[in-house]
Design a protein around this motif. Structure first.
Motif, PDB file in Angstrom:
ATOM      1  N   PHE A   1       0.847  -1.190   0.000  1.00 39.17           N
ATOM      2  CA  PHE A   1       0.000   0.000   0.000  1.00 39.17           C
ATOM      3  C   PHE A   1       0.884   1.240   0.000  1.00 39.17           C
ATOM      4  O   PHE A   1       2.078   1.175   0.337  1.00 39.17           O
ATOM      5  CB  PHE A   1      -0.920   0.019   1.226  1.00 39.17           C
ATOM      6  CG  PHE A   1      -0.176  -0.056   2.530  1.00 39.17           C
ATOM      7  CD1 PHE A   1       0.211   1.092   3.204  1.00 39.17           C
ATOM      8  CD2 PHE A   1       0.167  -1.289   3.080  1.00 39.17           C
ATOM      9  CE1 PHE A   1       0.919   1.019   4.390  1.00 39.17           C
ATOM     10  CE2 PHE A   1       0.873  -1.373   4.267  1.00 39.17           C
ATOM     11  CZ  PHE A   1       1.256  -0.215   4.924  1.00 39.17           C
ATOM     12  N   ARG A   2       0.299   2.350  -0.399  1.00 42.42           N
ATOM     13  CA  ARG A   2       0.992   3.637  -0.312  1.00 42.42           C
ATOM     14  C   ARG A   2       0.770   4.208   1.087  1.00 42.42           C
ATOM     15  O   ARG A   2      -0.356   4.223   1.579  1.00 42.42           O
ATOM     16  CB  ARG A   2       0.459   4.615  -1.358  1.00 42.42           C
ATOM     17  CG  ARG A   2       1.175   5.977  -1.352  1.00 42.42           C
ATOM     18  CD  ARG A   2       0.470   6.970  -2.268  1.00 42.42           C
ATOM     19  NE  ARG A   2       0.611   6.597  -3.662  1.00 42.42           N
ATOM     20  CZ  ARG A   2       1.615   6.994  -4.443  1.00 42.42           C
ATOM     21  NH1 ARG A   2       2.564   7.776  -3.953  1.00 42.42           N
ATOM     22  NH2 ARG A   2       1.666   6.621  -5.709  1.00 42.42           N
ATOM     23  N   THR A   3       1.834   4.665   1.724  1.00 43.43           N
ATOM     24  CA  THR A   3       1.681   5.222   3.067  1.00 43.43           C
ATOM     25  C   THR A   3       0.996   6.584   3.000  1.00 43.43           C
ATOM     26  O   THR A   3       1.034   7.269   1.978  1.00 43.43           O
ATOM     27  CB  THR A   3       3.034   5.381   3.776  1.00 43.43           C
ATOM     28  OG1 THR A   3       3.822   6.359   3.093  1.00 43.43           O
ATOM     29  CG2 THR A   3       3.774   4.058   3.835  1.00 43.43           C
TER      30      THR A   3
ATOM     31  N   ARG B   1       5.789   6.964  -0.812  1.00 46.77           N
ATOM     32  CA  ARG B   1       6.436   5.793  -0.223  1.00 46.77           C
ATOM     33  C   ARG B   1       5.422   4.658  -0.119  1.00 46.77           C
ATOM     34  O   ARG B   1       4.219   4.886   0.051  1.00 46.77           O
ATOM     35  CB  ARG B   1       7.008   6.125   1.166  1.00 46.77           C
ATOM     36  CG  ARG B   1       8.259   6.980   1.103  1.00 46.77           C
ATOM     37  CD  ARG B   1       8.799   7.294   2.485  1.00 46.77           C
ATOM     38  NE  ARG B   1       8.046   8.340   3.154  1.00 46.77           N
ATOM     39  CZ  ARG B   1       8.247   9.646   2.973  1.00 46.77           C
ATOM     40  NH1 ARG B   1       9.163  10.069   2.122  1.00 46.77           N
ATOM     41  NH2 ARG B   1       7.535  10.534   3.637  1.00 46.77           N
ATOM     42  N   PHE B   2       5.948   3.433  -0.198  1.00 45.56           N
ATOM     43  CA  PHE B   2       5.101   2.249  -0.138  1.00 45.56           C
ATOM     44  C   PHE B   2       5.596   1.317   0.966  1.00 45.56           C
ATOM     45  O   PHE B   2       6.782   1.287   1.292  1.00 45.56           O
ATOM     46  CB  PHE B   2       5.111   1.510  -1.480  1.00 45.56           C
ATOM     47  CG  PHE B   2       4.413   2.260  -2.582  1.00 45.56           C
ATOM     48  CD1 PHE B   2       3.119   1.931  -2.951  1.00 45.56           C
ATOM     49  CD2 PHE B   2       5.052   3.306  -3.233  1.00 45.56           C
ATOM     50  CE1 PHE B   2       2.471   2.633  -3.960  1.00 45.56           C
ATOM     51  CE2 PHE B   2       4.418   4.015  -4.246  1.00 45.56           C
ATOM     52  CZ  PHE B   2       3.121   3.678  -4.611  1.00 45.56           C
TER      53      PHE B   2
ATOM     54  N   GLY C   1      10.080  -2.936   5.577  1.00 39.55           N
ATOM     55  CA  GLY C   1      10.603  -2.215   4.421  1.00 39.55           C
ATOM     56  C   GLY C   1       9.798  -0.989   4.044  1.00 39.55           C
ATOM     57  O   GLY C   1       8.606  -0.895   4.333  1.00 39.55           O
ATOM     58  N   ILE C   2      10.469  -0.046   3.400  1.00 39.21           N
ATOM     59  CA  ILE C   2       9.828   1.114   2.772  1.00 39.21           C
ATOM     60  C   ILE C   2      10.391   1.209   1.361  1.00 39.21           C
ATOM     61  O   ILE C   2      11.613   1.132   1.161  1.00 39.21           O
ATOM     62  CB  ILE C   2      10.128   2.416   3.541  1.00 39.21           C
ATOM     63  CG1 ILE C   2       9.275   2.493   4.805  1.00 39.21           C
ATOM     64  CG2 ILE C   2       9.864   3.634   2.676  1.00 39.21           C
ATOM     65  CD1 ILE C   2       7.847   2.946   4.577  1.00 39.21           C
ATOM     66  N   TRP C   3       9.507   1.383   0.382  1.00 39.92           N
ATOM     67  CA  TRP C   3       9.929   1.398  -1.015  1.00 39.92           C
ATOM     68  C   TRP C   3       9.401   2.648  -1.720  1.00 39.92           C
ATOM     69  O   TRP C   3       8.408   3.246  -1.290  1.00 39.92           O
ATOM     70  CB  TRP C   3       9.397   0.159  -1.733  1.00 39.92           C
ATOM     71  CG  TRP C   3       9.940  -1.129  -1.205  1.00 39.92           C
ATOM     72  CD1 TRP C   3      11.059  -1.787  -1.624  1.00 39.92           C
ATOM     73  CD2 TRP C   3       9.377  -1.942  -0.158  1.00 39.92           C
ATOM     74  NE1 TRP C   3      11.235  -2.949  -0.905  1.00 39.92           N
ATOM     75  CE2 TRP C   3      10.219  -3.072   0.003  1.00 39.92           C
ATOM     76  CE3 TRP C   3       8.251  -1.824   0.663  1.00 39.92           C
ATOM     77  CZ2 TRP C   3       9.966  -4.066   0.938  1.00 39.92           C
ATOM     78  CZ3 TRP C   3       7.999  -2.809   1.602  1.00 39.92           C
ATOM     79  CH2 TRP C   3       8.845  -3.921   1.735  1.00 39.92           C
TER      80      TRP C   3
ATOM     81  N   SER D   1      -0.803   2.082   7.878  1.00 34.91           N
ATOM     82  CA  SER D   1      -0.145   3.113   7.081  1.00 34.91           C
ATOM     83  C   SER D   1       0.702   4.032   7.940  1.00 34.91           C
ATOM     84  O   SER D   1       1.795   4.446   7.555  1.00 34.91           O
ATOM     85  CB  SER D   1      -1.201   3.938   6.330  1.00 34.91           C
ATOM     86  OG  SER D   1      -0.595   4.960   5.577  1.00 34.91           O
ATOM     87  N   MET D   2       0.204   4.341   9.134  1.00 30.22           N
ATOM     88  CA  MET D   2       0.905   5.279  10.003  1.00 30.22           C
ATOM     89  C   MET D   2       2.231   4.715  10.508  1.00 30.22           C
ATOM     90  O   MET D   2       3.221   5.436  10.624  1.00 30.22           O
ATOM     91  CB  MET D   2       0.019   5.631  11.194  1.00 30.22           C
ATOM     92  CG  MET D   2      -1.289   6.299  10.831  1.00 30.22           C
ATOM     93  SD  MET D   2      -1.054   7.970  10.226  1.00 30.22           S
ATOM     94  CE  MET D   2      -0.705   8.812  11.769  1.00 30.22           C
ATOM     95  N   ALA D   3       2.265   3.428  10.823  1.00 34.12           N
ATOM     96  CA  ALA D   3       3.461   2.850  11.442  1.00 34.12           C
ATOM     97  C   ALA D   3       4.700   2.944  10.553  1.00 34.12           C
ATOM     98  O   ALA D   3       5.723   3.492  10.981  1.00 34.12           O
ATOM     99  CB  ALA D   3       3.187   1.410  11.856  1.00 34.12           C
ATOM    100  N   PRO D   4       4.673   2.442   9.317  1.00 27.26           N
ATOM    101  CA  PRO D   4       5.899   2.520   8.516  1.00 27.26           C
ATOM    102  C   PRO D   4       6.269   3.944   8.134  1.00 27.26           C
ATOM    103  O   PRO D   4       7.450   4.292   8.087  1.00 27.26           O
ATOM    104  CB  PRO D   4       5.571   1.676   7.279  1.00 27.26           C
ATOM    105  CG  PRO D   4       4.086   1.675   7.198  1.00 27.26           C
ATOM    106  CD  PRO D   4       3.607   1.716   8.612  1.00 27.26           C
ATOM    107  N   GLU D   5       5.268   4.779   7.878  1.00 30.09           N
ATOM    108  CA  GLU D   5       5.563   6.173   7.542  1.00 30.09           C
ATOM    109  C   GLU D   5       6.208   6.881   8.721  1.00 30.09           C
ATOM    110  O   GLU D   5       7.186   7.622   8.568  1.00 30.09           O
ATOM    111  CB  GLU D   5       4.278   6.893   7.127  1.00 30.09           C
ATOM    112  CG  GLU D   5       4.450   8.376   6.812  1.00 30.09           C
ATOM    113  CD  GLU D   5       5.324   8.656   5.604  1.00 30.09           C
ATOM    114  OE1 GLU D   5       5.749   9.820   5.444  1.00 30.09           O
ATOM    115  OE2 GLU D   5       5.596   7.729   4.816  1.00 30.09           O
TER     116      GLU D   5
END
Length: 284
Positions: free
Chosen positions: A14-16, A29-30, A50-52, A131-135
């Motif tokens: 998903f997109r953050t 970022r994804f 990961g973040i892509w 979404s909030m966590a990786p961003e």
């Protein structure tokens, strides 16, 4: 409408989303999360580490492991939580893509069982939390100064809102009566689920508030403190049970709304001091 519950091991990219309303509007970022398990109440997901810059492949995700939350001096806990099965809606995240499935390890099953059994440290959250966590973690490492400045903006806005709410409350209490409370619809802003509780929970919560008002009104213009305490405590315990049965849906905003309603009831019953006892009774 909720989506079908995915099979264990399903991986979604998903997109953050921006971490706050004060952040730039697009992240570019994804990230991804993995479904660890589900039961009649929760879907347990683990956000991957990961973040892509573009949507990842299943192969990309397979080497990541679970994200650990460290922003704002968090303890490094794994980003694993239960999502109420009624709120499993992929529309709550941006550009979701089912990448496939990966094996769920014994350790991951253990994390899911911890949530199913409401063990200490279990977290119940929402799809948006994925979404909030990786961003948030990416920005903590790469853009910490701006992230901390945004948090201060969020806090300042919240403080201003609380001050305005206190002023409104003082003005409201001056003319508050049982008739007015019983004619109103409690928790009016709980109209979208998520982020607010389900329609059934909200409907039953409103009925519980009105029942308490009716009971107290029947006790006369100045009921005994012990009688008011009994009614208020019964009402709080109803919310305790309902929250447990719904999987812990009472979060910050709901808690504030419920406490405000209880304080108003105590005020109209002319036993305002009982509002100070609410925290001793509640489990949410």
């Amino acid at each position: 409408m909720k989506n079908p519950v995915p099979i264990d091991g399903s991986v979604f990219s998903f997109r953050t989303r921006p971490f706050s309303e004060f952040a730039p509007p697009a992240t570019d970022r994804f990230a991804a999360f993995k479904v660890l398990a589900s039961n009649h109440q929760f879907v347990v997901v683990a956000v991957q580490g990961g973040i892509w810059n573009a949507a990842p492949t299943l192969s990309d995700v397979s080497v990541c492991g679970i994200l650990h939350v460290r922003r704002f001096l968090d303890t490094g806990r794994p980003a694993v939580w239960g999502i109420n099965i009624e709120e499993w809606k992929l529309s709550e995240i941006d550009e979701p893509v089912l990448l496939g499935a990966l094996e769920v390890s014994a350790d991951e099953i253990g994390l899911a069982e911890k949530i199913f059994n409401f063990l200490p440290g279990s977290v119940i959250s929402s799809m948006d939390g994925a979404s909030m966590a990786p961003e948030g973690e990416w920005r903590w490492v790469n853009d910490r100064g701006a992230l901390e400045a945004e948090r201060e903006q969020v806090r300042a806005r919240a403080a201003a809102q609380r001050a305005a709410q206190e002023t409104r409350m003082k003005n409201r209490l001056r003319g508050l009566t049982w008739e007015k409370l019983r004619s109103e619809t409690p928790f009016e802003r709980w109209t979208t689920s998520p982020p607010y509780p389900s329609e059934q929970f909200t409907r039953e919560a409103r009925m519980a508030i009105h029942r308490a008002c009716e009971t107290l009104q029947e006790l006369g213009p100045k009921p005994k403190k012990t009688d008011v305490r009994k009614v208020l405590r019964t009402l709080v315990e109803w919310f305790n049970r309902a929250d447990d049965e719904a999987g812990g849906v009472i979060e910050t905003e709901e808690r504030e709304d419920i406490c405000a309603a209880l304080e108003e009831i105590a005020f109209v019953a002319r036993q305002e001091s009982l509002a100070n006892e609410i925290d001793e009774w509640r489990t949410w």
